[in-house]
Design an enzyme around this catalytic site. Structure first.
Site, PDB file in Angstrom:
ATOM      1  N   LYS A  22       0.850  -1.213   0.000  1.00 13.59           N
ATOM      2  CA  LYS A  22       0.000   0.000   0.000  1.00 13.59           C
ATOM      3  C   LYS A  22       0.875   1.249   0.000  1.00 13.59           C
ATOM      4  CE  LYS A  22      -1.671   1.688   4.009  1.00 13.59           C
ATOM      5  NZ  LYS A  22      -1.394   3.106   4.277  1.00 13.59           N
ATOM      6  N   ASN A  23       1.902   1.254   0.854  1.00 16.06           N
ATOM      7  CA  ASN A  23       2.674   2.494   1.012  1.00 16.06           C
ATOM      8  C   ASN A  23       3.680   2.733  -0.102  1.00 16.06           C
ATOM      9  OD1 ASN A  23       1.156   2.958   3.231  1.00 16.06           O
ATOM     10  ND2 ASN A  23       2.723   2.429   4.726  1.00 16.06           N
ATOM     11  N   ARG A  91      -4.859  10.969   3.814  1.00 16.50           N
ATOM     12  CA  ARG A  91      -3.599  11.684   4.026  1.00 16.50           C
ATOM     13  C   ARG A  91      -2.589  11.351   2.932  1.00 16.50           C
ATOM     14  NH1 ARG A  91      -0.122  14.244   6.740  1.00 16.50           N
ATOM     15  NH2 ARG A  91       2.019  13.553   6.502  1.00 16.50           N
ATOM     16  N   CYS A 115      -5.095  12.340  11.890  1.00 15.52           N
ATOM     17  CA  CYS A 115      -5.852  11.108  12.141  1.00 15.52           C
ATOM     18  C   CYS A 115      -5.594  10.716  13.594  1.00 15.52           C
ATOM     19  CB  CYS A 115      -5.411  10.015  11.169  1.00 15.52           C
ATOM     20  SG  CYS A 115      -3.710   9.539  11.387  1.00 15.52           S
ATOM     21  N   ARG A 120      -0.182  14.679  12.172  1.00 14.92           N
ATOM     22  CA  ARG A 120       0.295  14.434  10.802  1.00 14.92           C
ATOM     23  C   ARG A 120       0.613  15.751  10.069  1.00 14.92           C
ATOM     24  NH1 ARG A 120      -1.229   9.161   9.550  1.00 14.92           N
ATOM     25  NH2 ARG A 120       0.533   9.161   8.100  1.00 14.92           N
ATOM     26  N   PRO A 121       1.498  16.584  10.611  1.00 12.42           N
ATOM     27  CA  PRO A 121       1.816  17.861   9.956  1.00 12.42           C
ATOM     28  C   PRO A 121       2.459  17.640   8.585  1.00 12.42           C
ATOM     29  CG  PRO A 121       3.427  17.358  11.652  1.00 12.42           C
ATOM     30  CD  PRO A 121       2.350  16.323  11.772  1.00 12.42           C
ATOM     31  N   ILE A 122       2.479  18.695   7.761  1.00 15.21           N
ATOM     32  CA  ILE A 122       3.147  18.609   6.454  1.00 15.21           C
ATOM     33  C   ILE A 122       4.175  19.736   6.289  1.00 15.21           C
ATOM     34  CG2 ILE A 122       1.240  17.417   5.275  1.00 15.21           C
ATOM     35  CD1 ILE A 122       0.477  20.178   4.098  1.00 15.21           C
ATOM     36  N   ASP A 123       4.639  20.274   7.409  1.00 19.10           N
ATOM     37  CA  ASP A 123       5.593  21.396   7.345  1.00 19.10           C
ATOM     38  C   ASP A 123       6.854  21.048   6.544  1.00 19.10           C
ATOM     39  OD1 ASP A 123       5.884  19.656   9.683  1.00 19.10           O
ATOM     40  OD2 ASP A 123       7.654  20.855  10.134  1.00 19.10           O
ATOM     41  N   LEU A 124       7.308  19.806   6.660  1.00 20.02           N
ATOM     42  CA  LEU A 124       8.534  19.423   5.936  1.00 20.02           C
ATOM     43  C   LEU A 124       8.273  19.340   4.429  1.00 20.02           C
ATOM     44  CD1 LEU A 124       9.805  16.700   8.440  1.00 20.02           C
ATOM     45  CD2 LEU A 124      10.699  19.029   8.169  1.00 20.02           C
ATOM     46  N   ASP A 306       4.649   0.932  11.879  1.00 17.54           N
ATOM     47  CA  ASP A 306       3.437   0.277  11.362  1.00 17.54           C
ATOM     48  C   ASP A 306       3.296  -1.160  11.839  1.00 17.54           C
ATOM     49  OD1 ASP A 306       3.496   1.927   8.093  1.00 17.54           O
ATOM     50  OD2 ASP A 306       2.981   2.614  10.100  1.00 17.54           O
ATOM     51  N   ILE A 328       7.765   7.511  16.601  1.00 23.18           N
ATOM     52  CA  ILE A 328       7.430   8.158  15.326  1.00 23.18           C
ATOM     53  C   ILE A 328       6.159   8.990  15.433  1.00 23.18           C
ATOM     54  CG2 ILE A 328       6.950   7.766  12.869  1.00 23.18           C
ATOM     55  CD1 ILE A 328       9.820   7.022  13.707  1.00 23.18           C
ATOM     56  N   ARG A 398      -8.695  -0.503   4.264  1.00 26.06           N
ATOM     57  CA  ARG A 398      -7.826   0.513   3.657  1.00 26.06           C
ATOM     58  C   ARG A 398      -6.484  -0.102   3.275  1.00 26.06           C
ATOM     59  NH1 ARG A 398      -6.081   4.721   7.220  1.00 26.06           N
ATOM     60  NH2 ARG A 398      -4.847   5.105   5.378  1.00 26.06           N
TER      61      ARG A 398
HETATM   62  C1  EPZ Z   1       4.087   7.088   5.878  1.00 24.37           C
HETATM   63  O1  EPZ Z   1       3.309   8.141   6.396  1.00 24.37           O
HETATM   64  C2  EPZ Z   1       3.180   5.861   5.858  1.00 24.37           C
HETATM   65  N1  EPZ Z   1       2.017   6.117   5.022  1.00 24.37           N
HETATM   66  C3  EPZ Z   1       2.719   5.534   7.287  1.00 24.37           C
HETATM   67  O2  EPZ Z   1       1.970   4.323   7.222  1.00 24.37           O
HETATM   68  C4  EPZ Z   1       3.952   5.289   8.151  1.00 24.37           C
HETATM   69  O3  EPZ Z   1       3.548   5.042   9.471  1.00 24.37           O
HETATM   70  C5  EPZ Z   1       4.862   6.528   8.110  1.00 24.37           C
HETATM   71  O4  EPZ Z   1       5.210   6.827   6.728  1.00 24.37           O
HETATM   72  C6  EPZ Z   1       6.146   6.322   8.891  1.00 24.37           C
HETATM   73  O5  EPZ Z   1       6.822   5.212   8.400  1.00 24.37           O
HETATM   74  C7  EPZ Z   1       2.136   6.055   3.669  1.00 24.37           C
HETATM   75  O6  EPZ Z   1       3.202   5.821   3.143  1.00 24.37           O
HETATM   76  C8  EPZ Z   1       0.892   6.275   2.870  1.00 24.37           C
HETATM   77  P1  EPZ Z   1       6.026  10.547   7.910  1.00 24.37           P
HETATM   78  P2  EPZ Z   1       3.880   9.655   6.326  1.00 24.37           P
HETATM   79  O7  EPZ Z   1       5.912  11.822   7.152  1.00 24.37           O
HETATM   80  O8  EPZ Z   1       4.813   9.813   5.209  1.00 24.37           O
HETATM   81  C9  EPZ Z   1       6.405  13.797  11.248  1.00 24.37           C
HETATM   82  C10 EPZ Z   1       0.175   2.894   7.659  1.00 24.37           C
HETATM   83  O9  EPZ Z   1      -0.285   2.399   8.708  1.00 24.37           O
HETATM   84  N2  EPZ Z   1       6.278  14.772  10.159  1.00 24.37           N
HETATM   85  O10 EPZ Z   1       7.188   9.644   7.613  1.00 24.37           O
HETATM   86  O11 EPZ Z   1       2.719  10.557   6.417  1.00 24.37           O
HETATM   87  C11 EPZ Z   1       5.120  13.007  11.453  1.00 24.37           C
HETATM   88  O12 EPZ Z   1       4.221  13.728  12.285  1.00 24.37           O
HETATM   89  C12 EPZ Z   1       0.578   4.343   7.622  1.00 24.37           C
HETATM   90  O13 EPZ Z   1       0.348   2.264   6.589  1.00 24.37           O
HETATM   91  C13 EPZ Z   1       6.477  16.110  10.432  1.00 24.37           C
HETATM   92  O14 EPZ Z   1       6.741  16.499  11.570  1.00 24.37           O
HETATM   93  O15 EPZ Z   1       4.685   9.714   7.702  1.00 24.37           O
HETATM   94  C14 EPZ Z   1       5.638  11.753  12.121  1.00 24.37           C
HETATM   95  O16 EPZ Z   1       5.828  12.021  13.484  1.00 24.37           O
HETATM   96  C15 EPZ Z   1       0.349   5.049   8.958  1.00 24.37           C
HETATM   97  N3  EPZ Z   1       6.359  17.013   9.410  1.00 24.37           N
HETATM   98  C16 EPZ Z   1       6.998  11.543  11.455  1.00 24.37           C
HETATM   99  O17 EPZ Z   1       7.359  12.812  10.887  1.00 24.37           O
HETATM  100  C17 EPZ Z   1       6.074  16.612   8.130  1.00 24.37           C
HETATM  101  O18 EPZ Z   1       6.014  17.491   7.224  1.00 24.37           O
HETATM  102  C18 EPZ Z   1       6.998  10.503  10.344  1.00 24.37           C
HETATM  103  O19 EPZ Z   1       5.940  10.862   9.463  1.00 24.37           O
HETATM  104  C19 EPZ Z   1       5.882  15.244   7.877  1.00 24.37           C
HETATM  105  C20 EPZ Z   1       6.003  14.335   8.902  1.00 24.37           C
END
Ligand code: EPZ
Length: 420
Positions: A22-23, A91, A115, A120-124, A306, A328, A398
């Site tokens: 999925k990911n 997301r 969620c 789940r911020p997107i600042d990065l 995960d 995480i 999902r």
């Molecule tokens: C991906 O989510 C996966 N989803 C998630 O899987 C997985 O848990 C996660 O990576 C971590 O491995 C998909 O690929 C669709 P991140 P993603 O950005 O990319 C923080 C599942 O169960 N962060 O790597 O959204 C964030 O809050 C799902 O299959 C910021 O601070 O996760 C988290 O603490 C759940 N700013 C950490 O980084 C940002 O701009 C990792 O998040 C982005 C993220």
């Protein structure tokens, strides 16, 4: 809303075919926006998240033809305006931002929701795209992004919890058509990011350092169509491994990439689970007494967040105290309270869950809250006495392809009860 009815206590036996990831597939589908030519994606899992991403692509003007496990996609004339409700609800759709900006020079998408597992911020993501020259404003719940032309740059993607997986995907895709060279520092190394990069390279992108924390992208003028087979889902494989171990069964995982499962298999071995590798397949041979273990979730190649919920369900059976620390996400223990309804003894202290395992679990009605918490409740139900009903299993649909069919084939007594 549908639920699962599970009669526990049956050891799982047989073989299970692991589906596409999925990911990996979600960002790969977004990457098809980068070319007007046809792309063929294979080993596409039958998941509601994939259906959603196809809906989003079609809302942007893509032509998508679906066959068994395969999608043929042509993003000829596309628009950069994503349907508010569609994008807000999933997301993973945030990863259309980079490709739209790279292809069209503008994109308007709704801010993705948070969620239950975190804000789940997107600042990065935004910091990275701005570093490549995008002008981004937030207006009425929409992100409006514009750029005359993306310019290569140095982008640092490390956040408070380490790298960002989808953030790396977004910047990687945007950089493929930017002018000049982009260096992404503190890039995510997850296999799903590697799979995306391999697909982009097959489209003509120039990418080096894939799978390492430093990725270098040399922008090209355009990308062409390509064919790609998605990697198998390492989290589905780990989930079935935990289910086999919890029920003290013997299950062979077919099609899993064992090299993507290092940290998970190491932890299962430490917990006393019997594991045999035979001709590229992995057989889980239950256990002769589980042992408590400590685990901390980390970016790849550490233990994956995960898999935290699924391992917690297994460790409820291990006599002694196990400590699971979630580094995480800020609130990824929703499954703990539901596991306690089945008789588990779990206490939460800050980022850690302390599991006092060894007491048998007894079936009860429980509520799924997110994708992996639901999987944990199914695992617990499979080894609890009597009957467990897992409500709101749309969460499971999902990310797990035909889960009840795969479990039934392994001997589980599980049925889907249509929702009221
Ligand atoms: C991906 O989510 C996966 N989803 C998630 O899987 C997985 O848990 C996660 O990576 C971590 O491995 C998909 O690929 C669709 P991140 P993603 O950005 O990319 C923080 C599942 O169960 N962060 O790597 O959204 C964030 O809050 C799902 O299959 C910021 O601070 O996760 C988290 O603490 C759940 N700013 C950490 O980084 C940002 O701009 C990792 O998040 C982005 C993220």
């Amino acid at each position: 809303m549908d639920s699962f009815l599970i009669e526990g206590g049956v050891p799982l036996h047989g073989e299970v075919q692991i589906s596409g990831s999925k990911n990996a597939v979600l960002p790969i589908l977004a990457a098809t926006l980068l070319t007007a030519e046809t792309c063929v994606i294979r080993r596409v899992p039958d998941l509601s998240d994939v259906d959603f991403m196809v809906k989003i692509l079609r809302s942007l003007g893509a032509e998508v033809t679906a066959a068994e496990g395969m999608l043929t996609i042509r993003c000829g004339a596309i628009r950069g305006f994503g349907d508010y409700d569609l994008i807000r609800k999933m997301r993973g759709s945030i990863c259309i931002l980079g490709p739209l900006l790279a292809r069209l020079g503008q994109a308007t998408v709704s801010l993705p929701g948070g969620c239950v597992i975190g804000t789940r911020p997107i600042d990065l993501h935004l910091k990275g795209l701005e570093a490549l020259g995008a002008k981004i404003t937030v207006d009425g719940g929409y992100l409006r992004c514009d750029t005359p032309k993306l310019q290569g740059n140095l982008v640092f993607l490390g956040g408070r919890a380490g790298p960002t997986v989808l953030g790396t995907a977004n910047i990687l895709m945007a950089a493929t058509l930017a002018e000049g060279v982009t260096v992404i520092e503190s890039a995510a190394c997850e296999p799903e990011v590697v799979d995306l990069a391999n697909f982009l390279i097959s489209m003509g992108a120039k990418i080096q350092g894939v799978g390492s924390p430093t990725i270098t992208v040399t922008g090209v003028r355009e990308l062409h169509g390509a064919e790609h087979e998605v990697i198998p889902d390492r989290i589905e494989a780990g989930t079935f491994a935990c289910a086999a171990a919890a029920t003290c069964g013997e299950v062979t995982l077919r099609g899993a990439r064992l090299d993507h499962l290092g940290a998970v298999l190491e932890k299962l071995r430490e917990a006393g689970v019997g594991l045999d590798r035979t001709q590229g397949a992995l057989t889980i041979r239950g256990h002769r007494g589980l042992r408590p273990v400590d685990v901390t979730t980390m970016p790849y190649s550490g233990f994956p967040t995960d898999m935290q919920a699924q391992l917690m369900a297994l460790l409820c059976l291990a006599p002694g105290t196990s400590i699971l620390t979630e580094r995480i996400f800020e609130s990824r223990f929703m499954h703990a309270a539901e596991l306690m309804r089945l008789g588990a003894d779990i206490s939460i202290e800050g980022p850690s869950a302390i599991v006092k395992g060894g007491r048998p679990l007894t079936g009860a009605p429980v509520m799924a809250s997110d994708l992996r918490a639901s999987a944990a409740l199914v695992i617990a139900g499979l080894c609890a006495r009597n009957t467990t009903q897992v409500h709101r299993i749309y969460h499971l649909d999902r990310g797990y392809e035909r889960m009840e069919a795969k479990l039934s084939k392994l001997g589980a007594r599980i049925s889907r009860v249509p929702g009221e």
